[in-house]
Every structure is written in structure tokens, then in C-alpha cells.
Design a protein around this motif. Structure first.
Motif, PDB file in Angstrom:
ATOM      1  N   LEU A 157       0.680  -1.242   0.048  1.00  0.00           N
ATOM      2  CA  LEU A 157       0.508  -0.209  -0.493  1.00  0.00           C
ATOM      3  C   LEU A 157       1.308   1.276  -0.054  1.00  0.00           C
ATOM      4  N   TRP A 158       1.023   2.031  -1.744  1.00  0.00           N
ATOM      5  CA  TRP A 158       1.136   3.561  -1.407  1.00  0.00           C
ATOM      6  C   TRP A 158       0.459   4.468  -0.380  1.00  0.00           C
ATOM      7  N   SER A 159       0.811   4.625   0.323  1.00  0.00           N
ATOM      8  CA  SER A 159      -0.096   5.924   1.322  1.00  0.00           C
ATOM      9  C   SER A 159       0.861   6.074   2.362  1.00  0.00           C
ATOM     10  N   GLN A 160       0.352   7.594   3.159  1.00  0.00           N
ATOM     11  CA  GLN A 160       0.818   8.380   3.718  1.00  0.00           C
ATOM     12  C   GLN A 160       1.732   7.009   4.920  1.00  0.00           C
ATOM     13  N   ASP A 161       0.564   6.903   5.469  1.00  0.00           N
ATOM     14  CA  ASP A 161       1.452   6.374   6.753  1.00  0.00           C
ATOM     15  C   ASP A 161       2.296   4.738   6.353  1.00  0.00           C
ATOM     16  N   CYS A 162       2.091   4.572   5.336  1.00  0.00           N
ATOM     17  CA  CYS A 162       3.032   3.081   4.718  1.00  0.00           C
ATOM     18  C   CYS A 162       4.134   3.985   4.978  1.00  0.00           C
ATOM     19  N   ARG A 163       4.150   5.041   4.357  1.00  0.00           N
ATOM     20  CA  ARG A 163       5.694   6.007   3.828  1.00  0.00           C
ATOM     21  C   ARG A 163       6.253   6.598   5.220  1.00  0.00           C
ATOM     22  N   SER A 164       5.250   6.233   6.464  1.00  0.00           N
ATOM     23  CA  SER A 164       6.036   7.097   7.868  1.00  0.00           C
ATOM     24  C   SER A 164       6.143   6.029   8.075  1.00  0.00           C
ATOM     25  N   THR A 165       6.355   4.531   7.770  1.00  0.00           N
ATOM     26  CA  THR A 165       6.869   3.609   8.430  1.00  0.00           C
ATOM     27  C   THR A 165       8.246   3.463   7.340  1.00  0.00           C
ATOM     28  N   LEU A 166       7.916   3.644   6.181  1.00  0.00           N
ATOM     29  CA  LEU A 166       9.498   2.740   5.325  1.00  0.00           C
ATOM     30  C   LEU A 166      10.604   4.094   5.757  1.00  0.00           C
ATOM     31  N   ASN A 167       9.976   5.265   5.402  1.00  0.00           N
ATOM     32  CA  ASN A 167      10.631   6.521   6.487  1.00  0.00           C
ATOM     33  C   ASN A 167      11.695   6.423   7.287  1.00  0.00           C
ATOM     34  N   ALA A 168      10.953   5.952   8.305  1.00  0.00           N
ATOM     35  CA  ALA A 168      11.716   5.804   9.695  1.00  0.00           C
ATOM     36  C   ALA A 168      12.619   4.195   9.427  1.00  0.00           C
ATOM     37  N   LEU A 169      11.994   3.460   8.758  1.00  0.00           N
ATOM     38  CA  LEU A 169      12.932   2.260   8.783  1.00  0.00           C
ATOM     39  C   LEU A 169      14.699   2.563   8.060  1.00  0.00           C
ATOM     40  N   ARG A 170      14.207   3.788   7.110  1.00  0.00           N
ATOM     41  CA  ARG A 170      14.814   3.916   6.503  1.00  0.00           C
ATOM     42  C   ARG A 170      16.090   5.002   7.429  1.00  0.00           C
ATOM     43  N   GLN A 171      15.660   5.984   8.275  1.00  0.00           N
ATOM     44  CA  GLN A 171      16.419   6.213   9.142  1.00  0.00           C
ATOM     45  C   GLN A 171      17.307   5.258   9.495  1.00  0.00           C
ATOM     46  N   LEU A 172      16.832   4.298  10.055  1.00  0.00           N
ATOM     47  CA  LEU A 172      17.414   3.063  11.026  1.00  0.00           C
ATOM     48  C   LEU A 172      18.788   2.049  10.181  1.00  0.00           C
ATOM     49  N   GLY A 173      18.566   2.783   8.660  1.00  0.00           N
ATOM     50  CA  GLY A 173      19.655   1.938   8.245  1.00  0.00           C
ATOM     51  C   GLY A 173      19.321   0.996   7.864  1.00  0.00           C
ATOM     52  N   VAL A 174      17.857   0.724   7.567  1.00  0.00           N
ATOM     53  CA  VAL A 174      17.321  -0.266   5.894  1.00  0.00           C
ATOM     54  C   VAL A 174      17.505   0.294   4.944  1.00  0.00           C
TER      55      VAL A 174
END
Ligand code: S3P
Length: 434
Positions: free
Chosen positions: A47-64
Motif C-alpha cells: 500500500l503506497w499511502s502516507q501512513d506506510c511511507r511513515s514506516t518506510l522512512n523511519a526504517l530507512r533512518q534506522l539504516g534499512v
């Protein structure tokens, strides 16, 4: 603060087929569980939506490392202990699921994380997660009101036996994520069974986790070696629900919803439609993990309904739509035991009562629900509706507008992108004028 004109009564009804976007709860979990696994996780129909983007961006910030395309997401898992300390606070946006589930993952790290959210999320209760996690040894600091921003200091996590005070899949999932990092097993007992996507997915990825026959007791053994998988995300029944209700309440309609999640912990809306005597049929498809299938529904003469506490978890996000169904049904309906609605993206008891009230629906607010008088024709008081920044209120009002032949406007319509960016395009594809 985008304001849009809503579609009014389609004289030819709603017709056609919709493949709703991927399930939001499953998309969040696939990203997170993929991240804490070894190897690659491929997520189809994400699901490309704002909420799922929040998870995706946070995980990227954690080095994933996460690769994305229109149809697929590939998560390169870092395994437990593989997260890197974020350089900036993690932005949770509007997403309660991102915040609460991530808390469960972050408590066992060896660094400190700061979590913040938008205006609505910053009012929502986080101690319901922080308190059980702190019993497991977590160090979480929230505001005096128990809200974001929060500071999480990674610490040693211990397994416990815990009985949860609220029926919430987010709280349960946070405890399960923490339990995976603990030094001994954990047993979680829920107040009522809630959506079980975390449990199903963790088992698929190799976790040692069992659910007892009461569906409320979950035993989790610490598991350090989860392995990446292919996750096929079914359509979100919470998104399909807007079209199920639209087709049921708009004359001359028949709509087919394809490949929708039919996980029994989520299908409360189908039970409600059945109890209200709606015309629909469900065809289940073969599956290996999450149930899914097709639902065909047509215009229905609805009867009234009484919803009580036990019904709530399986239809928590659909309750605004249940109020709308009740407003179109014969007789008086009641929703009780739903105080959780007060701590969603908005206080949904207040916003549903206020906005349906503007359309002339006779609806009374209760501390834990609503009483709704069904009527054939509503007497509209004002043509300015408001989502109050809540995606599900915005979409419910867009469906309600189809029952009227008036010019109605929706303020703050942009909020809908939180879970369903293509909602209006999909709705438009179904409308027929004769
Ligand atoms: C969700 C659980 C529910 C639901 C939310 C998504 C999840 O919240 O309302 O939209 O993905 O676990 P609660 O756990 O607060 O009931």
C-alpha cells in the motif's frame, strides 16, 4: 486544507469492479518484520499511502535499505541488532501503527531514539504501549499526558506474562516485537481477540509463536533468526468497506471487489452487513497465510442493528461506515462499547455525530457509541462537510454524499491519502448517470 466538491446521487447507481489497494496493517508489518529478518523480503501489492511511507522512512533512518517500485517493495533485512542510531528524530506522521509497533522494535536496541508525530497523532495515547513495554524493562519517556514526542532508550528486555488492558492489535504487536528480543519467553493475554496479522506473519518468517484456542493468549519465544519472505498483500477490507457500503445504500448498484483480505479478525463489517440483511456474496480463494477473496454486493434494504463491545475489534475502523449504514436502514440502531473510537485519528464518536448530523441524520452521541435513527431521506442542514483531518471520516462522508442530490463540499479532503490516495479515482470509475 484542500476543499473538494463531492459526487452527488448517481442516478444509474454504482457498477463495476475494483481491486482495492493493499492492506495497510499488513503493509506496515511486512516492512517492519522484513527489516528485522535476515535476507530479502519482497512485498507485492504494497500500500503506497502516507501512513506506510511513515514506516518506510523511519526504517530507512534506522539504516534499512528498501528498494521501491510501483508494484513491489524489497526490504534488505538487517536482522535483530542491525538497526543504526538515527541522526534525526523519527517522524511518525499521522500513523499510530508506525509509532506503536516501532516502539516495540526500538526498546531492545543499544541506542536512543526520538519519536514525533503530527498534531493529531501527538494527541493520541502512547502510554497504553509504554506501560506494558516498561514492565518488560523498556525505558520510554512520553509527555506528561502520555503522548508524543517520546524518547526510547534501548535497554535489556525481559519476557513476562501480561494481561493487556485495552483490546488493541497495536499494543499487542508492540509487546510481541519486544518479546522477540527478550531473554526469556512471554505470554500475552488480550482483553478480546484483535487482528492477528503480526502473529501470522511472524510465524511465516520463522518465529516460535503460538496462539491458544481462546484466540486471546499468545506465547512468544525469543527468536533471533527470522528469514526474509515473499509477502503478497491482499486488498484492504477497510478500504473495500467504503464501496461495500456505497453499493448497499445507493439504488441500482452492483459492485465486485476483488482480492480483498478476509482474515476473520477483520471481517466484522461483513457480519454487520449480513445482520442488516444486505445482498452480497463472498468467494474465498486458495491461500497459504492470509485469507482473501472476492465480494459482490448490490443495493439492499437494510434493517437496524445493535453493536456491542465484543463486535468492536473486528470492525473498529469501519464503525463510521456502520453509522452510515444505520442512517440508511429501517429503524433505530445502536453502537455501544466503542469508547476506543474517541482515541482514533479524531474522536470518531464526535466527528461522525457532528458530520452526519449536518446531513440531517438523527444521531445521538453516547460516551461509548451512538444511537442512529434510520431515514429514507435526510434533511441537509449545511453543504460544508469536514474530514477533520481524518481519512476515514472523509471517505465515509464522500459515500454519504452519494445518497443526496445536493451540492456538498468536503473540507480537508487531502487527509484521505493517509490510507487510500486513489479513493476518488476508484469511486468515480463506479458512478453511472442514466
Ligand atoms: C491497527 C490496529 C487498530 C486499527 C488501526 C490499525 C493495526 O488500532 O484501528 O487502524 O494495524 O494494528 P488499535 O490497535 O488502536 O485498535
Amino acid at each position: 486544507m484542500e476543499k473538494i466538491k463531492l459526487n452527488a446521487f448517481p442516478t444509474g447507481g454504482l457498477h463495476g469492479t475494483i481491486n482495492v489497494p493493499g492492506d495497510k496493517s499488513i503493509s506496515h508489518r511486512a516492512l517492519m518484520i522484513g527489516a528485522i529478518s535476515e535476507g530479502q523480503t519482497v512485498i507485492n501489492h504494497f500500500l503506497w499511502s502516507q501512513d506506510c511511507r511513515s514506516t518506510l522512512n523511519a526504517l530507512r533512518q534506522l539504516g534499512v535499505v528498501i528498494e521501491e517500485s510501483a508494484t513491489q517493495v524489497i526490504v534488505h533485512g538487517v536482522g535483530f541488532g542491525g538497526f543504526k542510531a538515527p541522526e534525526q528524530p523519527l517522524d511518525m506522521g499521522n500513523s499510530g501503527t508506525t509509532t506503536r509497533l516501532l516502539m516495540g522494535l526500538l526498546v531492545g536496541t543499544n541506542f536512543t531514539s526520538n519519536l514525533r508525530g503530527d498534531g493529531s497523532l501527538s494527541k493520541r495515547p502512547m502510554n497504553r504501549v509504554a506501560v506494558p513495554l516498561s514492565k518488560m524493562g523498556a525505558e520510554i519517556e512520553t509527555t506528561k499526558l502520555g503522548t508524543l514526542p517520546a524518547i526510547i532508550k534501548g535497554s535489556k528486555i525481559h519476557g513476562i506474562d501480561i494481561r493487556l488492558q485495552v483490546a488493541s492489535a497495536q499494543v499487542k504487536s508492540a509487546v510481541i516485537f519486544a518479546a522477540l528480543q527478550a531473554d526469556n519467553p512471554t505470554t500475552v493475554i488480550e482483553k478480546l481477540p484483535t487482528r492477528n496479522h503480526t502473529e501470522l506473519m511472524l510465524r511465516k518468517f520463522g518465529a516460535d509463536l503460538t496462539t491458544e484456542s481462546d484466540q486471546k493468549t499468545i506465547n512468544i519465544k525469543p527468536s533471533a533468526n527470522l528469514r526474509g519472505q515473499v509477502v503478497n498483500v491482499p486488498g484492504d477490507i477497510s478500504s473495500a468497506a467504503f464501496f461495500l457500503v456505497a453499493a448497499a445504500i445507493v439504488p441500482n448498484s452492483k459492485v465486485l471487489l476483488k482480492n480483498v483480505s478476509l482474515n476473520p479478525t477483520r471481517t466484522g463489517i461483513l457480519k454487520v452487513l449480513e445482520r442488516m440483511e444486505a445482498n452480497f456474496k463472498v468467494v474465498y480463494k486458495e491461500n497459504t497465510d492470509e485469507c482473501y477473496g472476492d465480494i459482490e454486493i448490490s443495493t439492499s434494504n437494510l434493517t437496524s442493528i445493535r453493536i456491542t463491545e465484543n463486535d468492536i475489534p473486528a470492525l473498529i475502523d469501519e464503525l463510521p461506515l456502520v453509522a452510515l449504514l444505520a442512517a440508511c436502514a429501517e429503524g433505530v440502531s445502536e453502537i455501544r462499547g466503542a469508547a476506543e473510537l474517541r482515541v482514533k485519528e479524531t474522536d470518531r464518536i464526535a466527528t461522525v455525530t457532528q458530520e452526519l448530523g449536518k446531513l440531517g441524520v438523527l444521531i445521538t452521541e453516547l460516551s461509548d457509541g451512538m444511537i442512529i435513527h434510520g431515514r429514507k431521506n435526510w434533511k441537509i442542514n449545511t453543504n460544508e462537510l469536514n474530514s477533520h483531518g481524518d481519512h476515514r471520516i472523509g471517505m465515509m462522508l464522500a459515500v454519504a454524499a452519494l445518497r443526496t442530490d445536493q451540492e456538498l463540499y468536503l473540507n480537508d479532503a487531502a487527509a484521505i491519502a493517509v490510507s487510500y490516495p486513489s479513493f476518488f479515482a476508484d469511486l468515480k470509475s463506479l458512478l453511472r448517470r442514466s
